[in-house]
Design a protein around this motif. Structure first.
Motif, mmCIF file in Angstrom:
data_model
loop_
_atom_site.group_PDB
_atom_site.id
_atom_site.type_symbol
_atom_site.label_atom_id
_atom_site.label_comp_id
_atom_site.label_asym_id
_atom_site.label_seq_id
_atom_site.Cartn_x
_atom_site.Cartn_y
_atom_site.Cartn_z
ATOM 1 N N VAL A 28 0.861 -1.190 0.000
ATOM 2 C CA VAL A 28 0.000 0.000 0.000
ATOM 3 C C VAL A 28 0.894 1.235 0.000
ATOM 4 C CG1 VAL A 28 -1.655 1.343 1.349
ATOM 5 C CG2 VAL A 28 -1.946 -1.135 1.100
ATOM 6 N N LEU A 29 0.578 2.166 -0.905
ATOM 7 C CA LEU A 29 1.341 3.406 -1.031
ATOM 8 C C LEU A 29 0.494 4.568 -0.510
ATOM 9 C CD1 LEU A 29 2.626 2.951 -4.704
ATOM 10 C CD2 LEU A 29 3.801 2.324 -2.598
ATOM 11 N N ILE A 30 0.810 5.059 0.662
ATOM 12 C CA ILE A 30 0.099 6.224 1.194
ATOM 13 C C ILE A 30 0.720 7.476 0.584
ATOM 14 C CG2 ILE A 30 -0.530 7.524 3.239
ATOM 15 C CD1 ILE A 30 -0.466 4.974 4.826
ATOM 16 N N ASP A 31 -0.115 8.261 -0.063
ATOM 17 C CA ASP A 31 0.373 9.415 -0.814
ATOM 18 C C ASP A 31 0.193 10.698 -0.016
ATOM 19 O OD1 ASP A 31 1.372 10.972 -2.810
ATOM 20 O OD2 ASP A 31 -0.368 10.801 -4.129
ATOM 21 N N LEU A 32 1.288 11.394 0.215
ATOM 22 C CA LEU A 32 1.240 12.720 0.825
ATOM 23 C C LEU A 32 1.436 13.824 -0.208
ATOM 24 C CD1 LEU A 32 3.427 12.148 4.031
ATOM 25 C CD2 LEU A 32 0.957 11.854 3.745
ATOM 26 N N GLU A 33 1.658 13.410 -1.469
ATOM 27 C CA GLU A 33 2.020 14.390 -2.497
ATOM 28 C C GLU A 33 0.823 14.761 -3.377
ATOM 29 O OE1 GLU A 33 5.180 15.156 -6.112
ATOM 30 O OE2 GLU A 33 4.141 13.262 -5.880
ATOM 31 N N ASP A 34 0.786 14.240 -4.592
ATOM 32 C CA ASP A 34 -0.169 14.728 -5.589
ATOM 33 C C ASP A 34 -1.626 14.518 -5.212
ATOM 34 O OD1 ASP A 34 1.840 15.641 -7.189
ATOM 35 O OD2 ASP A 34 1.829 13.934 -8.553
ATOM 36 N N ALA A 35 -1.924 13.467 -4.461
ATOM 37 C CA ALA A 35 -3.324 13.158 -4.141
ATOM 38 C C ALA A 35 -3.885 14.010 -3.006
ATOM 39 C CB ALA A 35 -3.455 11.672 -3.783
ATOM 40 N N VAL A 36 -3.061 14.853 -2.400
ATOM 41 C CA VAL A 36 -3.490 15.635 -1.225
ATOM 42 C C VAL A 36 -3.445 17.125 -1.559
ATOM 43 C CG1 VAL A 36 -3.025 16.156 1.194
ATOM 44 C CG2 VAL A 36 -2.610 13.845 0.309
ATOM 45 N N ALA A 37 -4.562 17.805 -1.332
ATOM 46 C CA ALA A 37 -4.634 19.245 -1.582
ATOM 47 C C ALA A 37 -3.719 19.998 -0.613
ATOM 48 C CB ALA A 37 -6.072 19.731 -1.414
ATOM 49 N N PRO A 38 -3.219 21.169 -1.025
ATOM 50 C CA PRO A 38 -2.280 21.912 -0.168
ATOM 51 C C PRO A 38 -2.791 22.165 1.245
ATOM 52 C CG PRO A 38 -2.295 22.847 -2.361
ATOM 53 C CD PRO A 38 -3.381 21.812 -2.342
ATOM 54 N N ASP A 39 -4.092 22.458 1.384
ATOM 55 C CA ASP A 39 -4.606 22.761 2.716
ATOM 56 C C ASP A 39 -4.872 21.514 3.553
ATOM 57 O OD1 ASP A 39 -6.752 21.827 1.283
ATOM 58 O OD2 ASP A 39 -8.149 23.369 1.964
ATOM 59 N N ARG A 40 -4.588 20.323 2.987
ATOM 60 C CA ARG A 40 -4.784 19.066 3.713
ATOM 61 C C ARG A 40 -3.455 18.372 4.011
ATOM 62 N NH1 ARG A 40 -9.618 17.200 5.615
ATOM 63 N NH2 ARG A 40 -9.360 15.112 4.690
ATOM 64 N N LYS A 41 -2.354 18.989 3.664
ATOM 65 C CA LYS A 41 -1.050 18.343 3.813
ATOM 66 C C LYS A 41 -0.741 18.005 5.275
ATOM 67 C CE LYS A 41 0.480 18.611 -0.533
ATOM 68 N NZ LYS A 41 0.844 17.443 -1.366
ATOM 69 N N GLU A 42 -0.946 18.955 6.173
ATOM 70 C CA GLU A 42 -0.613 18.712 7.581
ATOM 71 C C GLU A 42 -1.484 17.607 8.156
ATOM 72 O OE1 GLU A 42 -0.404 22.076 10.104
ATOM 73 O OE2 GLU A 42 0.919 23.225 8.778
ATOM 74 N N TYR A 43 -2.767 17.628 7.819
ATOM 75 C CA TYR A 43 -3.651 16.566 8.306
ATOM 76 C C TYR A 43 -3.217 15.209 7.752
ATOM 77 C CZ TYR A 43 -7.655 13.513 8.831
ATOM 78 O OH TYR A 43 -8.451 12.440 9.116
ATOM 79 N N ALA A 44 -2.887 15.154 6.468
ATOM 80 C CA ALA A 44 -2.460 13.890 5.862
ATOM 81 C C ALA A 44 -1.212 13.354 6.553
ATOM 82 C CB ALA A 44 -2.196 14.091 4.372
ATOM 83 N N ARG A 45 -0.278 14.237 6.833
ATOM 84 C CA ARG A 45 0.958 13.816 7.502
ATOM 85 C C ARG A 45 0.662 13.284 8.901
ATOM 86 N NH1 ARG A 45 3.457 18.598 7.948
ATOM 87 N NH2 ARG A 45 4.225 18.474 5.798
#
Length: 274
Positions: A28-45
Protein backbone atom coordinates in the motif's frame (compact mmCIF):
# COMPACT_ATOMS: atom_id res chain seq x y z
CA UNK A 1 6.98 -12.83 -1.95
CA UNK A 2 7.60 -11.07 -5.26
CA UNK A 3 5.32 -7.98 -5.27
CA UNK A 4 3.17 -7.37 -8.32
CA UNK A 5 0.60 -4.85 -7.07
CA UNK A 6 1.05 -1.48 -5.39
CA UNK A 7 -2.09 0.46 -4.44
CA UNK A 8 -2.07 4.22 -3.89
CA UNK A 9 -4.29 5.79 -1.21
CA UNK A 10 -4.47 9.49 -0.27
CA UNK A 11 -2.98 10.17 3.14
CA UNK A 12 -5.78 12.55 4.12
CA UNK A 13 -8.47 9.85 3.74
CA UNK A 14 -7.99 7.32 6.54
CA UNK A 15 -11.01 5.25 5.48
CA UNK A 16 -9.60 4.89 1.97
CA UNK A 17 -6.26 3.89 3.45
CA UNK A 18 -8.00 1.29 5.62
CA UNK A 19 -9.74 -0.16 2.55
CA UNK A 20 -6.42 -0.24 0.72
CA UNK A 21 -4.84 -2.21 3.57
CA UNK A 22 -7.62 -4.79 3.24
CA UNK A 23 -7.64 -4.83 -0.59
CA UNK A 24 -5.15 -7.62 -1.17
CA UNK A 25 -2.52 -5.31 -2.67
CA UNK A 26 1.02 -6.50 -2.07
CA UNK A 27 2.12 -3.02 -1.00
CA UNK A 28 0.00 0.00 0.00
CA UNK A 29 1.34 3.41 -1.03
CA UNK A 30 0.10 6.22 1.19
CA UNK A 31 0.37 9.42 -0.81
CA UNK A 32 1.24 12.72 0.82
CA UNK A 33 2.02 14.39 -2.50
CA UNK A 34 -0.17 14.73 -5.59
CA UNK A 35 -3.32 13.16 -4.14
CA UNK A 36 -3.49 15.63 -1.23
CA UNK A 37 -4.63 19.24 -1.58
CA UNK A 38 -2.28 21.91 -0.17
CA UNK A 39 -4.61 22.76 2.72
CA UNK A 40 -4.78 19.07 3.71
CA UNK A 41 -1.05 18.34 3.81
CA UNK A 42 -0.61 18.71 7.58
CA UNK A 43 -3.65 16.57 8.31
CA UNK A 44 -2.46 13.89 5.86
CA UNK A 45 0.96 13.82 7.50
CA UNK A 46 -0.49 13.56 11.02
CA UNK A 47 -3.02 10.87 10.06
CA UNK A 48 -0.32 8.82 8.34
CA UNK A 49 2.03 9.14 11.30
CA UNK A 50 -0.74 7.98 13.64
CA UNK A 51 -1.46 4.93 11.48
CA UNK A 52 2.19 3.96 11.12
CA UNK A 53 2.90 4.26 14.83
CA UNK A 54 2.02 0.55 14.88
CA UNK A 55 3.04 -2.31 12.55
CA UNK A 56 0.65 -2.93 9.65
CA UNK A 57 -0.67 -6.19 8.15
CA UNK A 58 0.90 -5.46 4.75
CA UNK A 59 3.97 -3.43 3.77
CA UNK A 60 3.22 0.28 3.66
CA UNK A 61 5.26 2.83 1.73
CA UNK A 62 4.76 6.58 1.95
CA UNK A 63 5.21 8.91 -0.99
CA UNK A 64 6.46 12.13 0.54
CA UNK A 65 6.31 15.54 -1.07
CA UNK A 66 8.87 16.72 -3.62
CA UNK A 67 12.41 16.76 -2.26
CA UNK A 68 13.09 20.27 -3.55
CA UNK A 69 10.01 21.70 -1.85
CA UNK A 70 9.27 22.92 1.69
CA UNK A 71 7.22 19.91 2.85
CA UNK A 72 9.57 16.96 2.36
CA UNK A 73 11.64 17.60 5.48
CA UNK A 74 8.54 17.65 7.70
CA UNK A 75 7.28 14.45 6.03
CA UNK A 76 10.57 12.70 6.76
CA UNK A 77 10.59 13.82 10.39
CA UNK A 78 7.03 12.60 10.86
CA UNK A 79 7.22 9.11 9.36
CA UNK A 80 10.76 7.90 8.69
CA UNK A 81 11.32 6.21 12.06
CA UNK A 82 7.85 4.70 12.56
CA UNK A 83 7.45 0.92 13.01
CA UNK A 84 4.64 0.64 10.46
CA UNK A 85 6.69 2.10 7.60
CA UNK A 86 8.30 -0.31 5.13
CA UNK A 87 9.66 2.15 2.59
CA UNK A 88 9.73 5.72 1.29
CA UNK A 89 8.72 6.79 -2.22
CA UNK A 90 10.69 9.82 -3.36
CA UNK A 91 8.92 11.82 -6.09
CA UNK A 92 10.47 13.90 -8.85
CA UNK A 93 14.01 12.67 -8.27
CA UNK A 94 16.43 14.13 -10.82
CA UNK A 95 19.91 13.45 -9.41
CA UNK A 96 21.73 10.79 -7.35
CA UNK A 97 22.66 13.36 -4.69
CA UNK A 98 19.02 13.55 -3.64
CA UNK A 99 18.97 9.82 -2.87
CA UNK A 100 22.19 10.08 -0.89
CA UNK A 101 20.87 12.95 1.25
CA UNK A 102 17.63 11.14 2.09
CA UNK A 103 19.51 7.91 2.84
CA UNK A 104 21.76 9.73 5.28
CA UNK A 105 18.82 11.45 6.98
CA UNK A 106 16.82 8.23 7.36
CA UNK A 107 19.58 5.85 8.45
CA UNK A 108 18.26 3.56 11.17
CA UNK A 109 19.67 3.51 14.69
CA UNK A 110 20.84 -0.12 14.31
CA UNK A 111 22.95 0.81 11.30
CA UNK A 112 20.43 -0.43 8.76
CA UNK A 113 18.77 1.60 6.04
CA UNK A 114 15.14 2.42 5.36
CA UNK A 115 14.29 1.18 1.83
CA UNK A 116 13.98 4.03 -0.65
CA UNK A 117 12.27 4.07 -4.04
CA UNK A 118 12.83 6.83 -6.58
CA UNK A 119 10.20 8.10 -9.01
CA UNK A 120 11.62 9.50 -12.25
CA UNK A 121 9.15 12.02 -13.67
CA UNK A 122 11.09 14.34 -15.97
CA UNK A 123 13.32 14.14 -19.02
CA UNK A 124 16.30 15.05 -16.82
CA UNK A 125 15.52 12.17 -14.48
CA UNK A 126 15.38 9.71 -17.36
CA UNK A 127 18.75 10.97 -18.61
CA UNK A 128 20.20 10.34 -15.11
CA UNK A 129 18.39 7.02 -14.62
CA UNK A 130 21.40 4.77 -14.07
CA UNK A 131 23.21 7.27 -11.83
CA UNK A 132 20.08 7.52 -9.70
CA UNK A 133 19.52 3.76 -9.66
CA UNK A 134 23.07 3.14 -8.42
CA UNK A 135 23.27 6.12 -6.05
CA UNK A 136 23.08 4.33 -2.67
CA UNK A 137 22.54 0.82 -1.23
CA UNK A 138 19.38 2.08 0.50
CA UNK A 139 17.72 2.54 -2.89
CA UNK A 140 15.65 -0.58 -3.55
CA UNK A 141 13.90 0.42 -6.76
CA UNK A 142 13.07 3.03 -9.36
CA UNK A 143 9.94 3.67 -11.41
CA UNK A 144 8.54 6.16 -13.88
CA UNK A 145 5.97 8.79 -13.03
CA UNK A 146 4.39 8.86 -16.46
CA UNK A 147 1.83 11.64 -16.04
CA UNK A 148 4.49 14.24 -15.24
CA UNK A 149 6.92 12.81 -17.78
CA UNK A 150 4.29 12.92 -20.53
CA UNK A 151 3.69 16.60 -19.76
CA UNK A 152 7.40 17.35 -19.64
CA UNK A 153 7.95 15.75 -23.04
CA UNK A 154 4.79 17.21 -24.57
CA UNK A 155 3.47 13.79 -25.57
CA UNK A 156 -0.08 13.08 -26.63
CA UNK A 157 0.23 9.40 -27.53
CA UNK A 158 1.25 6.59 -25.20
CA UNK A 159 3.86 4.99 -27.53
CA UNK A 160 5.98 8.10 -27.16
CA UNK A 161 6.87 6.93 -23.65
CA UNK A 162 8.27 3.55 -24.70
CA UNK A 163 11.85 4.75 -25.12
CA UNK A 164 11.84 6.24 -21.61
CA UNK A 165 10.24 3.09 -20.23
CA UNK A 166 12.94 0.89 -21.73
CA UNK A 167 15.69 3.18 -20.53
CA UNK A 168 14.46 3.05 -16.93
CA UNK A 169 14.06 -0.74 -17.06
CA UNK A 170 17.61 -1.14 -18.36
CA UNK A 171 18.95 1.31 -15.77
CA UNK A 172 17.31 -0.61 -12.93
CA UNK A 173 18.65 -3.96 -14.06
CA UNK A 174 22.12 -2.53 -14.74
CA UNK A 175 22.18 -1.25 -11.15
CA UNK A 176 21.13 -4.63 -9.77
CA UNK A 177 17.63 -3.49 -8.87
CA UNK A 178 14.42 -5.44 -9.55
CA UNK A 179 12.49 -4.73 -12.75
CA UNK A 180 10.42 -1.58 -12.18
CA UNK A 181 6.65 -1.68 -11.82
CA UNK A 182 4.56 0.11 -14.43
CA UNK A 183 3.12 3.51 -13.72
CA UNK A 184 -0.59 3.78 -12.94
CA UNK A 185 -3.34 3.37 -15.54
CA UNK A 186 -5.49 6.47 -14.85
CA UNK A 187 -8.78 5.16 -16.30
CA UNK A 188 -10.11 3.07 -13.42
CA UNK A 189 -13.14 1.71 -15.32
CA UNK A 190 -11.19 0.74 -18.44
CA UNK A 191 -10.13 -2.74 -17.34
CA UNK A 192 -9.69 -4.01 -20.90
CA UNK A 193 -7.37 -1.12 -21.64
CA UNK A 194 -5.53 -1.81 -18.39
CA UNK A 195 -5.02 -5.46 -19.34
CA UNK A 196 -3.71 -4.51 -22.79
CA UNK A 197 -1.40 -1.90 -21.28
CA UNK A 198 -0.09 -4.43 -18.75
CA UNK A 199 0.62 -6.93 -21.53
CA UNK A 200 2.61 -4.27 -23.36
CA UNK A 201 4.48 -3.30 -20.20
CA UNK A 202 5.33 -6.90 -19.44
CA UNK A 203 6.71 -7.30 -22.96
CA UNK A 204 8.96 -4.29 -22.34
CA UNK A 205 10.32 -5.77 -19.11
CA UNK A 206 8.26 -4.23 -16.32
CA UNK A 207 7.16 -6.44 -13.42
CA UNK A 208 3.88 -5.57 -11.74
CA UNK A 209 2.11 -2.26 -11.61
CA UNK A 210 0.90 0.54 -9.38
CA UNK A 211 -2.88 1.02 -9.12
CA UNK A 212 -5.21 3.78 -8.00
CA UNK A 213 -8.31 1.63 -7.39
CA UNK A 214 -8.75 -1.85 -5.89
CA UNK A 215 -10.68 -3.05 -8.98
CA UNK A 216 -7.45 -2.77 -10.95
CA UNK A 217 -5.52 -5.23 -8.76
CA UNK A 218 -6.82 -8.57 -10.13
CA UNK A 219 -6.23 -7.40 -13.71
CA UNK A 220 -2.64 -6.46 -12.94
CA UNK A 221 -1.94 -9.70 -11.13
CA UNK A 222 -3.38 -11.85 -13.93
CA UNK A 223 -1.35 -9.97 -16.50
CA UNK A 224 1.93 -10.46 -14.68
CA UNK A 225 1.58 -14.04 -13.46
CA UNK A 226 2.98 -16.70 -15.82
CA UNK A 227 0.61 -18.36 -18.27
CA UNK A 228 0.20 -22.14 -18.44
CA UNK A 229 2.33 -22.14 -21.59
CA UNK A 230 5.09 -20.19 -19.85
CA UNK A 231 5.02 -22.57 -16.88
CA UNK A 232 5.23 -25.59 -19.16
CA UNK A 233 8.19 -24.08 -21.02
CA UNK A 234 9.96 -23.18 -17.77
CA UNK A 235 9.55 -26.74 -16.49
CA UNK A 236 10.92 -28.13 -19.75
CA UNK A 237 13.97 -25.89 -19.55
CA UNK A 238 14.71 -26.77 -15.93
CA UNK A 239 14.32 -30.51 -16.51
CA UNK A 240 16.61 -30.35 -19.52
CA UNK A 241 19.23 -28.38 -17.59
CA UNK A 242 19.17 -30.95 -14.79
CA UNK A 243 20.24 -33.73 -17.13
CA UNK A 244 23.27 -32.14 -18.75
CA UNK A 245 25.64 -29.30 -17.85
CA UNK A 246 26.37 -26.41 -20.19
CA UNK A 247 24.48 -25.01 -23.16
CA UNK A 248 22.21 -27.41 -25.01
CA UNK A 249 19.25 -27.70 -27.34
CA UNK A 250 15.73 -28.78 -26.41
CA UNK A 251 13.93 -31.50 -28.44
CA UNK A 252 12.20 -28.82 -30.52
CA UNK A 253 15.58 -27.32 -31.46
CA UNK A 254 15.56 -24.32 -29.16
CA UNK A 255 18.92 -23.47 -27.65
CA UNK A 256 19.14 -22.93 -23.87
CA UNK A 257 21.94 -21.75 -21.63
CA UNK A 258 22.41 -20.53 -18.06
CA UNK A 259 20.44 -17.34 -18.74
CA UNK A 260 17.46 -19.33 -20.00
CA UNK A 261 17.58 -21.55 -16.93
CA UNK A 262 17.70 -18.54 -14.61
CA UNK A 263 14.68 -17.05 -16.36
CA UNK A 264 12.82 -20.37 -16.00
CA UNK A 265 13.45 -20.34 -12.25
CA UNK A 266 12.14 -16.74 -12.03
CA UNK A 267 9.00 -17.83 -13.88
CA UNK A 268 8.37 -20.64 -11.40
CA UNK A 269 9.03 -18.29 -8.47
CA UNK A 270 6.33 -15.95 -9.79
CA UNK A 271 3.94 -18.88 -10.15
CA UNK A 272 4.51 -19.91 -6.55
CA UNK A 273 3.79 -16.33 -5.51
CA UNK A 274 0.41 -16.53 -7.28
Amino acid sequence: MIPLTWLYAPGDRPRTVARALASGADIVLIDLEDAVAPDRKEYARAATAELLSEPQPVPVHVRINALDGPLAAADLRAVAALPGLSGLRLPKVTAPEQIIRVAERTALADGGALPLYALLETALAVEHAHAIASAHPALHGIALGEADLRADLGLRDDPGLDWSRSRVIVAARAAGLPPPPQSVHPHVRDLEGLAASCAHGRALGFRGRAAIHPRQLPVIERAYLPTEEELHEAGTVIRAAATEAGAQALPDGRFIDAAAVAEAHRTLALARRG
